[in-house]
Scaffold this motif. Structure first.
Motif, PDB file in Angstrom:
ATOM      1  N   LEU A 129      15.025 -27.585 -21.736  1.00  0.00           N
ATOM      2  CA  LEU A 129      15.340 -27.301 -23.140  1.00  0.00           C
ATOM      3  C   LEU A 129      15.004 -25.861 -23.523  1.00  0.00           C
ATOM      4  CD1 LEU A 129      14.137 -30.636 -24.788  1.00  0.00           C
ATOM      5  CD2 LEU A 129      16.499 -29.843 -24.552  1.00  0.00           C
ATOM      6  N   TYR A 130      13.906 -25.333 -22.986  1.00  0.00           N
ATOM      7  CA  TYR A 130      13.500 -23.976 -23.309  1.00  0.00           C
ATOM      8  C   TYR A 130      14.331 -22.924 -22.583  1.00  0.00           C
ATOM      9  CZ  TYR A 130       9.262 -25.110 -25.969  1.00  0.00           C
ATOM     10  OH  TYR A 130       8.389 -25.528 -26.936  1.00  0.00           O
ATOM     11  N   LYS A 140      22.436 -29.573 -20.761  1.00  0.00           N
ATOM     12  CA  LYS A 140      20.986 -29.764 -20.783  1.00  0.00           C
ATOM     13  C   LYS A 140      20.630 -31.231 -21.005  1.00  0.00           C
ATOM     14  CE  LYS A 140      19.544 -25.143 -22.284  1.00  0.00           C
ATOM     15  NZ  LYS A 140      18.814 -24.366 -23.300  1.00  0.00           N
ATOM     16  N   LEU A 141      21.347 -31.874 -21.929  1.00  0.00           N
ATOM     17  CA  LEU A 141      21.079 -33.293 -22.185  1.00  0.00           C
ATOM     18  C   LEU A 141      21.401 -34.133 -20.957  1.00  0.00           C
ATOM     19  CD1 LEU A 141      22.410 -33.662 -25.838  1.00  0.00           C
ATOM     20  CD2 LEU A 141      20.032 -33.521 -25.074  1.00  0.00           C
ATOM     21  N   GLY A 142      22.469 -33.745 -20.240  1.00  0.00           N
ATOM     22  CA  GLY A 142      22.801 -34.447 -19.006  1.00  0.00           C
ATOM     23  C   GLY A 142      21.715 -34.287 -17.958  1.00  0.00           C
ATOM     24  N   ALA A 143      21.154 -33.072 -17.857  1.00  0.00           N
ATOM     25  CA  ALA A 143      20.070 -32.830 -16.902  1.00  0.00           C
ATOM     26  C   ALA A 143      18.833 -33.638 -17.268  1.00  0.00           C
ATOM     27  CB  ALA A 143      19.735 -31.344 -16.869  1.00  0.00           C
ATOM     28  N   ILE A 144      18.560 -33.744 -18.578  1.00  0.00           N
ATOM     29  CA  ILE A 144      17.406 -34.523 -19.037  1.00  0.00           C
ATOM     30  C   ILE A 144      17.604 -36.003 -18.719  1.00  0.00           C
ATOM     31  CG2 ILE A 144      16.228 -35.351 -21.119  1.00  0.00           C
ATOM     32  CD1 ILE A 144      16.538 -32.511 -22.231  1.00  0.00           C
ATOM     33  N   THR A 146      19.298 -37.197 -16.254  1.00  0.00           N
ATOM     34  CA  THR A 146      19.096 -37.345 -14.815  1.00  0.00           C
ATOM     35  C   THR A 146      17.614 -37.434 -14.484  1.00  0.00           C
ATOM     36  OG1 THR A 146      21.130 -36.127 -14.314  1.00  0.00           O
ATOM     37  CG2 THR A 146      19.488 -36.280 -12.555  1.00  0.00           C
ATOM     38  N   LEU A 147      16.811 -36.582 -15.116  1.00  0.00           N
ATOM     39  CA  LEU A 147      15.363 -36.625 -14.906  1.00  0.00           C
ATOM     40  C   LEU A 147      14.782 -37.958 -15.373  1.00  0.00           C
ATOM     41  CD1 LEU A 147      14.499 -32.994 -16.069  1.00  0.00           C
ATOM     42  CD2 LEU A 147      14.306 -33.877 -13.734  1.00  0.00           C
ATOM     43  N   ALA A 148      15.301 -38.470 -16.492  1.00  0.00           N
ATOM     44  CA  ALA A 148      14.826 -39.761 -17.001  1.00  0.00           C
ATOM     45  C   ALA A 148      15.190 -40.895 -16.043  1.00  0.00           C
ATOM     46  CB  ALA A 148      15.419 -40.033 -18.385  1.00  0.00           C
ATOM     47  N   MET A 149      16.402 -40.825 -15.439  1.00  0.00           N
ATOM     48  CA  MET A 149      16.806 -41.837 -14.476  1.00  0.00           C
ATOM     49  C   MET A 149      15.919 -41.789 -13.234  1.00  0.00           C
ATOM     50  SD  MET A 149      19.222 -43.794 -15.533  1.00  0.00           S
ATOM     51  CE  MET A 149      19.598 -44.499 -13.948  1.00  0.00           C
ATOM     52  N   GLN A 150      15.546 -40.592 -12.809  1.00  0.00           N
ATOM     53  CA  GLN A 150      14.660 -40.465 -11.657  1.00  0.00           C
ATOM     54  C   GLN A 150      13.297 -41.100 -11.950  1.00  0.00           C
ATOM     55  OE1 GLN A 150      14.628 -36.250 -10.992  1.00  0.00           O
ATOM     56  NE2 GLN A 150      16.562 -36.238  -9.866  1.00  0.00           N
ATOM     57  N   LEU A 151      12.820 -40.896 -13.171  1.00  0.00           N
ATOM     58  CA  LEU A 151      11.552 -41.508 -13.574  1.00  0.00           C
ATOM     59  C   LEU A 151      11.691 -43.028 -13.606  1.00  0.00           C
ATOM     60  CD1 LEU A 151       8.662 -41.376 -14.614  1.00  0.00           C
ATOM     61  CD2 LEU A 151       9.570 -40.971 -16.917  1.00  0.00           C
ATOM     62  N   ASP A 152      12.828 -43.509 -14.107  1.00  0.00           N
ATOM     63  CA  ASP A 152      13.075 -44.949 -14.169  1.00  0.00           C
ATOM     64  C   ASP A 152      13.113 -45.541 -12.762  1.00  0.00           C
ATOM     65  OD1 ASP A 152      13.847 -47.303 -15.862  1.00  0.00           O
ATOM     66  OD2 ASP A 152      15.636 -47.231 -14.606  1.00  0.00           O
ATOM     67  N   ASP A 153      13.776 -44.847 -11.832  1.00  0.00           N
ATOM     68  CA  ASP A 153      13.836 -45.314 -10.443  1.00  0.00           C
ATOM     69  C   ASP A 153      12.441 -45.389  -9.828  1.00  0.00           C
ATOM     70  OD1 ASP A 153      16.551 -45.562 -10.512  1.00  0.00           O
ATOM     71  OD2 ASP A 153      16.965 -43.654  -9.521  1.00  0.00           O
ATOM     72  N   ARG A 154      11.661 -44.350 -10.092  1.00  0.00           N
ATOM     73  CA  ARG A 154      10.293 -44.307  -9.539  1.00  0.00           C
ATOM     74  C   ARG A 154       9.464 -45.460 -10.098  1.00  0.00           C
ATOM     75  NH1 ARG A 154       7.082 -40.176  -7.344  1.00  0.00           N
ATOM     76  NH2 ARG A 154       5.036 -41.029  -6.862  1.00  0.00           N
ATOM     77  N   THR A 155       9.631 -45.754 -11.376  1.00  0.00           N
ATOM     78  CA  THR A 155       8.877 -46.827 -12.023  1.00  0.00           C
ATOM     79  C   THR A 155       9.226 -48.178 -11.425  1.00  0.00           C
ATOM     80  OG1 THR A 155       8.816 -45.570 -14.084  1.00  0.00           O
ATOM     81  CG2 THR A 155       8.357 -47.925 -14.224  1.00  0.00           C
ATOM     82  N   LYS A 156      10.538 -48.405 -11.172  1.00  0.00           N
ATOM     83  CA  LYS A 156      10.984 -49.732 -10.732  1.00  0.00           C
ATOM     84  C   LYS A 156      10.882 -49.934  -9.229  1.00  0.00           C
ATOM     85  CE  LYS A 156      14.064 -50.793 -14.591  1.00  0.00           C
ATOM     86  NZ  LYS A 156      13.610 -49.749 -15.468  1.00  0.00           N
ATOM     87  N   SER A 304      35.224 -39.134 -22.489  1.00  0.00           N
ATOM     88  CA  SER A 304      34.950 -38.087 -21.510  1.00  0.00           C
ATOM     89  C   SER A 304      34.044 -38.646 -20.421  1.00  0.00           C
ATOM     90  CB  SER A 304      34.263 -36.897 -22.173  1.00  0.00           C
ATOM     91  OG  SER A 304      32.987 -37.280 -22.680  1.00  0.00           O
ATOM     92  N   LEU A 305      33.987 -37.952 -19.317  1.00  0.00           N
ATOM     93  CA  LEU A 305      33.104 -38.356 -18.221  1.00  0.00           C
ATOM     94  C   LEU A 305      31.650 -38.392 -18.697  1.00  0.00           C
ATOM     95  CD1 LEU A 305      32.473 -38.955 -15.234  1.00  0.00           C
ATOM     96  CD2 LEU A 305      32.466 -36.472 -14.846  1.00  0.00           C
ATOM     97  N   SER A 306      31.239 -37.398 -19.470  1.00  0.00           N
ATOM     98  CA  SER A 306      29.840 -37.343 -19.928  1.00  0.00           C
ATOM     99  C   SER A 306      29.489 -38.542 -20.799  1.00  0.00           C
ATOM    100  CB  SER A 306      29.584 -36.039 -20.689  1.00  0.00           C
ATOM    101  OG  SER A 306      30.414 -35.942 -21.826  1.00  0.00           O
ATOM    102  N   HIS A 307      30.452 -39.027 -21.602  1.00  0.00           N
ATOM    103  CA  HIS A 307      30.205 -40.203 -22.446  1.00  0.00           C
ATOM    104  C   HIS A 307      29.997 -41.444 -21.573  1.00  0.00           C
ATOM    105  CE1 HIS A 307      30.679 -42.810 -26.056  1.00  0.00           C
ATOM    106  NE2 HIS A 307      31.221 -43.638 -25.170  1.00  0.00           N
ATOM    107  N   ILE A 308      30.855 -41.621 -20.574  1.00  0.00           N
ATOM    108  CA  ILE A 308      30.745 -42.785 -19.690  1.00  0.00           C
ATOM    109  C   ILE A 308      29.420 -42.747 -18.945  1.00  0.00           C
ATOM    110  CG2 ILE A 308      31.700 -43.823 -17.583  1.00  0.00           C
ATOM    111  CD1 ILE A 308      34.481 -43.042 -18.629  1.00  0.00           C
ATOM    112  N   VAL A 309      29.039 -41.572 -18.451  1.00  0.00           N
ATOM    113  CA  VAL A 309      27.774 -41.433 -17.725  1.00  0.00           C
ATOM    114  C   VAL A 309      26.601 -41.738 -18.644  1.00  0.00           C
ATOM    115  CG1 VAL A 309      26.240 -39.778 -16.590  1.00  0.00           C
ATOM    116  CG2 VAL A 309      28.679 -39.805 -16.035  1.00  0.00           C
ATOM    117  N   SER A 310      26.640 -41.195 -19.861  1.00  0.00           N
ATOM    118  CA  SER A 310      25.537 -41.379 -20.807  1.00  0.00           C
ATOM    119  C   SER A 310      25.354 -42.850 -21.174  1.00  0.00           C
ATOM    120  CB  SER A 310      25.800 -40.548 -22.072  1.00  0.00           C
ATOM    121  OG  SER A 310      24.800 -40.782 -23.031  1.00  0.00           O
TER     122      SER A 310
END
Length: 469
Positions: A129-130, A140-144, A146-156, A304-310
């Motif tokens: 974000l900075y 940037k929101l897409g990158a965030i 992705t990071l959240a999904m990685q955290l979710d994967d690690r948690t599960k 859009s692709l970004s909407h489907i991914v989100s």
């Protein structure tokens, strides 16, 4: 203000207790579970990382594990001073009277490791974000996400993405194989809901992480197959199915889904004086689908692709798993600017393939085929017939065409349909015969249907030979 340093989450006592238990009784069932559950980097202390790593290596080689043998191995690797010497290892080994609580200690170690990883991911999100590096806000929101999904994967799952050793990958694979052989349906692919097609796809079925493309000309039954797969995933598989529709509004999707799920023709929803019993059946099945809660519908115009991914990521976070993401259809999607249409749509197909892999689900993509195929004598579709989507053959794992002779010959049986599995990167391809009746797909006897087709084609050839065409 305070001068105390805030340390990342960790528990020195839990880490010592895990290692002490392993030194005391490494061959117990619980200790073996701990050795498969934790990794050296799960520990916060560098000392404990080194000791656990040695114990894990020795266990893999079936070597004797106790305070003395582990100390000898540490010394041979030049690590004994790094871990605090012989005295520290022996202190840990004598500090645990029993291994009864080793799983509780291991969960504490794992949980604090996840918290540390969460802090790292949160810091990475702030950096994104900075950053002033030319990325758009959407990027940037897409990158965030992705990071959240990685955290979710690690948690599960306890796994992180990125480069791993073959040994780690092999270990994960053996767990998956064990689950498959024990009959765990979540460890194999998904079904389509059409028995003859599923038989052709056995034993792998539709492999998770795959892009499944359905191509056909208009009025062939693309949306019917799309809904059939979505309903099967939501009901028979018991997994979330997300249906993105760019062609039909939500109300029409709901109506067709109810008709297909209940076997009641949608015309009954328009005629006054309809059969109360059939309407009651349709209502009951619709309520069953609603209470199931696994079918999601999104009719946002110009998707859009970004909407489907989100949206897909959101539902994965909420439900923990996604079975299928279905898109109807490709050339109605909002494409990014590119020199040619095929390049623009290629970006979408690549993105959908990446989404399938990221969410470990199946992405079903409908595509309209070029009308030039209708100029051919044999109008059965091929992957190369995809309109403005030359990239699709490279990106998809499955390509299935739909052909209905009745669309070109009014005298032909209007129900007869061929599902042509032209491409299957995971198994065999071939033709499956089905019938479409009242907006639903039904399986048929494959031998009888194939014989009928052969007789029909033989008759047409004789007729053509006599100058009938």
């Amino acid at each position: 203000m305070t001068s105390e340093m805030i340390l990342p989450p960790h528990s020195t006592e839990a880490e010592q207790s895990v290692i002490g238990s392993l030194l005391l009784d490494p061959q117990s069932d619980n200790c073996q579970r701990v050795l498969s559950m934790l990794k050296p980097e799960t520990f916060y202390s560098r000392q404990h990382q080194a000791i656990f790593g040695v114990i894990r290596d020795m266990n893999a080689k079936h070597q004797t594990i106790d305070g003395l043998t582990v100390t000898d191995e540490l010394e041979s690797r030049g690590l004994i001073e790094q871990v605090g010497g012989l005295g520290y290892v022996m202190q840990i080994s004598r500090g645990i009277p029993s291994t009864a609580n080793v799983m509780a200690y291991a969960f504490k170690v794992r949980d604090t490791a996840i918290e540390r990883y969460g802090i790292e991911q949160a810091n990475r999100m702030l950096e994104v974000l900075y950053a002033r590096n030319g990325m758009s806000t959407d990027e940037k929101l897409g990158a965030i996400q992705t990071l959240a999904m990685q955290l979710d994967d690690r948690t599960k799952s306890g796994n992180t993405r990125g480069a791993v050793t073959f040994a780690d990958a092999f270990e994960r694979w053996t767990h998956v194989v064990d689950r498959r052989l024990s009959g765990d349906a979540r460890a194999i692919g998904l079904t389509s809901g059409i028995k003859s097609l599923d038989d052709m796809l056995e034993p792998k079925r539709i492999v998770r992480g795959s892009l499944f493309v359905v191509g056909a000309r208009p009025k062939m039954g693309k949306t019917t197959l799309y809904l059939n797969m979505a309903l099967n995933c939501a009901n028979a598989e018991g997994l979330p199915a997300i249906a993105f529709s760019l062609e039909m509004p939500e109300e029409q999707i709901v109506e067709r889904a109810i008709s297909q799920f209940s076997g009641v023709s949608s015309t009954n929803f328009y005629l006054e004086g309809y059969d109360d019993n059939r309407f009651a059946l349709a209502s009951a099945r619709a309520l069953e689908l609603a209470q199931n809660g696994n079918l999601y519908i999104d009719d946002t115009p110009g998707l859009s692709l970004s909407h489907i991914v989100s949206e897909s990521r959101r539902i994965k976070r909420e439900r923990g798993v996604v079975g299928m993401v279905l898109v109807d259809y490709l050339t109605l999607m909002k494409a990014e600017k590119a020199e040619r249409n095929d390049l623009a749509y290629g970006i979408i197909t690549k993105g959908l393939k990446a989404l399938a892999k990221e969410l470990n689900c199946v992405v079903v993509l409908l595509t309209q085929l070029n009308r030039d195929l209708e100029k051919r004598t044999n109008k059965r579709p091929q992957p190369s017939d995809s309109r403005d989507t030359g990239q699709i053959e490279q990106d998809c794992d499955y390509w299935l065409g739909i052909y209905r002779e009745g669309a070109y010959d009014e005298n032909a049986n209007q129900q007869d349909t061929e599902l042509l599995l032209r491409l299957n990167r995971h198994g065999q391809s071939g033709v499956v015969f089905v019938e479409q009746r009242y907006g639903a797909i039904y399986d048929v006897d494959q031998d009888v249907a194939r014989q009928a087709k052969d007789r029909r084609e033989e008759k047409n050839q004789r007729y053509a030979g006599k100058g009938g065409f």
